[in-house]
Write a protein that holds these residues in place. Structure first.
Motif, short mmCIF file in Angstrom:
data_model
loop_
_atom_site.label_atom_id
_atom_site.label_comp_id
_atom_site.label_asym_id
_atom_site.label_seq_id
_atom_site.Cartn_x
_atom_site.Cartn_y
_atom_site.Cartn_z
N ILE A 88 49.00 -2.61 25.50
CA ILE A 88 48.63 -3.26 24.24
C ILE A 88 47.18 -3.71 24.31
O ILE A 88 46.77 -4.39 25.26
CB ILE A 88 49.56 -4.46 23.94
N LEU A 89 46.43 -3.36 23.28
CA LEU A 89 45.00 -3.66 23.21
C LEU A 89 44.68 -4.01 21.75
O LEU A 89 44.94 -3.20 20.85
CB LEU A 89 44.19 -2.45 23.68
N ALA A 90 44.15 -5.21 21.51
CA ALA A 90 43.93 -5.66 20.13
C ALA A 90 42.60 -6.38 20.02
O ALA A 90 42.09 -6.96 20.98
CB ALA A 90 45.07 -6.58 19.70
N VAL A 91 42.05 -6.35 18.80
CA VAL A 91 40.79 -7.02 18.50
C VAL A 91 40.97 -7.83 17.21
O VAL A 91 41.52 -7.33 16.23
CB VAL A 91 39.64 -6.02 18.29
N LYS A 92 40.48 -9.06 17.23
CA LYS A 92 40.52 -9.90 16.04
C LYS A 92 39.12 -10.46 15.77
O LYS A 92 38.52 -11.10 16.63
CB LYS A 92 41.50 -11.06 16.23
N TYR A 93 38.60 -10.20 14.56
CA TYR A 93 37.29 -10.72 14.17
C TYR A 93 37.44 -12.11 13.55
O TYR A 93 38.46 -12.42 12.91
CB TYR A 93 36.62 -9.78 13.18
N LEU A 94 36.46 -12.93 13.75
CA LEU A 94 36.44 -14.23 13.12
C LEU A 94 36.19 -14.06 11.62
O LEU A 94 35.76 -13.00 11.17
CB LEU A 94 35.38 -15.11 13.76
N PRO A 95 36.47 -15.09 10.82
CA PRO A 95 36.30 -14.96 9.36
C PRO A 95 34.93 -14.41 8.99
O PRO A 95 33.90 -14.80 9.56
CB PRO A 95 36.48 -16.40 8.88
N VAL A 195 30.14 -4.93 15.11
CA VAL A 195 29.89 -5.74 16.29
C VAL A 195 28.76 -6.75 16.08
O VAL A 195 28.43 -7.51 17.00
CB VAL A 195 29.60 -4.87 17.53
N THR A 196 28.19 -6.80 14.90
CA THR A 196 27.28 -7.89 14.58
C THR A 196 28.06 -9.17 14.29
O THR A 196 27.45 -10.24 14.16
CB THR A 196 26.42 -7.53 13.36
N HIS A 197 29.38 -9.06 14.19
CA HIS A 197 30.24 -10.21 13.94
C HIS A 197 31.00 -10.58 15.22
O HIS A 197 31.47 -9.71 15.96
CB HIS A 197 31.26 -9.90 12.84
#
Length: 582
Positions: A88-95, A195-197
């Motif tokens: 399992i591999l996941a990514v979550k961006y901030l608002p 990836v600027t975020h």
């Protein structure tokens, strides 16, 4: 000693293995049996401390792959891990960022590693270089795809690089002479808009520890400031602080491993607290054969919000099963924050897996485990005077019968090959209709001489138990009117109206609760929108559409509960009536 050359043979033929034991007269250490796309690696090459099978990411298991996967990991001839991977591999961006992603771990990405031995495998002369090592500003590096093995004097390091979109993931495993293992996951990127975020990476390792075999393992949570906590049932856990760890040990040998957060410079593990997206830091689960290899089969809950399709769903597996003295595994989360616009930093996560107990000479008889024919029973002389199967007289559970695997189904200390009742049910093997499944009653409903406990079709209707919706009623009919998973021929209430079929006489005339006249395949026989069972309870005629009770919502709940009680009472009446007749 001629043991070492014998131990390195990988022929797999019984006659050759037995010849090896006969020639040496000492124990053959356990070793992996690599098949298919699995690849064997041993380190050091001579008298190896570590032996295991590895798979490239493109051959790894799971719907999204699981990276550089290890199987049958042996240290000093003793099994440590049956499987170790990261499904399992996941990514979550901030608002304000790019939402969330479930990434994949099967797509290999080229990196810099020389000295390719065969396609997909190299033994580089200098440390391999991935985007994690070089930084992402310059883009991808190197032309080698696969797994690089650094066979250094002080450690073995296996490394690969994977890609998912603009992300570049470095995955490696480091093995030390003292038995320590460092799993590593690095989160890097090449230039891209998202990836600027700022975003958070989450990687989930699945560590299936089988310390000296699958059974008899248990887990204790340890912390220097607390009393050790024995984990008795499946659970999710969080780090209390950097001193928290989880010890997996074998109750028969005392050997084990401790999972410690933040190995080496993988300090990011200690900086990302649990939130709803992550669920937990550690999941302690009972091993399920062929199941729970990932969480993709767990439905997404609508209440989870916009990140629901990406977040961890592993907690659903922690459903209270026993994890004491059995086959257990640990899921471990590594997480890191990647600051927006920082292309050249590679966050690093991973635990340390540290051996506990004496893996060198467990019985303290001065003979090291890998050369000891009774590694857990002191026998300095290594006597083996009878069957010469590689197991010393001091610990051989069949001293007069060759049985190198020492299998003992009922764990009575007598090996299966010489046990007259190997399943321990009190029935000798020769007359036992299930000699490998304990069944003292010898039940055999289809009288085919195969006991119900081991009969793949115990009712003898030609439909295997696992697909038979009435496994204890012989019938070729598989219809299931109410779709409740129980076939009509064995379902006591085919329309699920709370009335047993036997009292629904289908005459159209109500006589009594045991002769309702209703249709057993119609939950509302008079089509008045009131369930037949509720009508019987309320005192109205379930066959007359004009005789309809007025039931409040609360009353309906009460009647539903009472209906269940009535159904149980009806079944009791039917059972007793049958006993009286027969």
């Amino acid at each position: 000693m001629i043991m070492a050359p014998c131990r390195r043979w990988r022929i797999g033929l019984a006659c050759v293995v037995l010849a090896c034991w006969a020639l040496t007269g000492t124990a053959m250490a356990g070793q992996p049996n690599c098949t298919g796309d699995e690849n064997l690696i041993s380190w050091p090459t001579v008298d190896p401390l570590w032996e295991m099978c590895w798979l490239r990411p493109i051959h790894s298991s799971g719907g999204n792959g699981s990276g550089l996967e290890l199987r049958d990991v042996y240290y000093r001839g003793q099994l440590v891990l049956k499987r170790a991977h990261a499904p399992i591999l996941a990514v979550k961006y901030l608002p304000g960022g790019c939402g969330c992603f479930r990434d994949w771990s099967y797509e290999e990405k080229a990196f810099d590693a020389d000295n390719q031995i065969v396609p997909g495998y190299s033994e580089p002369t200098s440390p391999p270089i991935t985007v994690c090592d070089a930084g992402g500003t310059g883009g991808d590096v190197g032309t080698f795809n696969g797994v690089a093995a650094e066979k250094n004097a002080g450690e073995l390091i296996l490394t690969t690089q994977m890609s998912a979109g603009w992300y570049r993931y470095k995955m490696s495993w480091t093995f030390f002479p003292d038995g320590t293992i460092w799993p590593f996951f690095g989160y890097a990127t090449v230039p891209a808009g998202c990836v600027t975020h700022t975003h958070h990476h989450h990687n989930f390792w699945r560590l299936d520890f089988d310390i000296n075999g699958a059974d008899h393992d248990g887990i204790v949570e340890v912390n220097s400031g607390m009393t050790p906590l024995t984990i008795a049932t499946e659970a999710t856990r969080e780090w209390i602080d950097g001193d928290t760890g989880w010890e997996i040990s074998d109750s028969q040998t005392g050997l084990g491993y401790r999972v410690e957060p933040g190995a080496g410079d993988n300090s990011e593990d200690l900086m990302m607290p649990v939130d709803e997206f992550a669920e937990a830091d550690v999941w302690i689960l009972k091993y399920q054969p062929g199941a729970e290899l990932e969480d993709l089969d767990i439905p997404v809950n609508a209440t989870w919000g916009p990140f629901g399709g990406c977040r961890s769903r592993m907690a659903a597996y922690a459903d209270g099963e026993n994890v004491a003295d059995t086959d257990v595994l640990i899921w471990y989360r590594g997480a890191a924050e990647h600051l927006g616009g920082d292309i050249d930093t590679c966050e690093r996560t991973g635990p340390a897996l540290v051996p506990i107990g004496d893996w060198v000479d467990s019985d303290a008889d001065t003979v090291e485990n890998q050369d000891d024919n009774c590694p857990f029973t002191a026998n300095l002389g290594q006597e083996e005077t009878t069957d010469v199967d590689g197991v010393g007289d001091a610990c051989d559970n069949c001293p007069l019968v060759v049985n190198p695997d020492q299998l003992d189904l009922d764990e009575d200390g007598i090996g299966d090959l010489c046990d007259t009742d190997r399943d321990g049910d009190g029935v000798d093997n020769g007359i036992d209709n299930c000699p490998d499944d304990a069944n003292a009653g010898q039940e055999d409903q289809d009288t085919d001489l195969i006991g119900d406990a081991c009969d793949p079709d115990r009712d003898g209707d030609g439909i295997p138990n696992e697909t038979d919706n009435c496994p204890d009623f012989a019938s070729a009919i598989t219809s299931d009117f109410d779709n409740d998973g129980m076939g009509d021929v064995c379902d006591p209430d085919d329309d699920n109206d709370g009335l047993a079929d036997v009292v629904e006489t289908n005459t159209g005339t109500y006589v009594s609760p045991t002769d309702t006249g209703t249709d057993p395949f119609d939950a509302d026989s008079d089509d008045d929108l009131v369930n037949d069972g509720l009508e019987v309870l309320s005192g109205t005629d379930p066959n007359d559409p004009d005789d309809t009770p007025e039931i409040s919502a609360l009353g309906q709940l009460g009647l539903a509960i009472t209906s269940l009680l009535l159904f149980g009472a009806t079944l009791w009446w039917i059972d007793n009536r049958r006993q009286a007749v027969y």
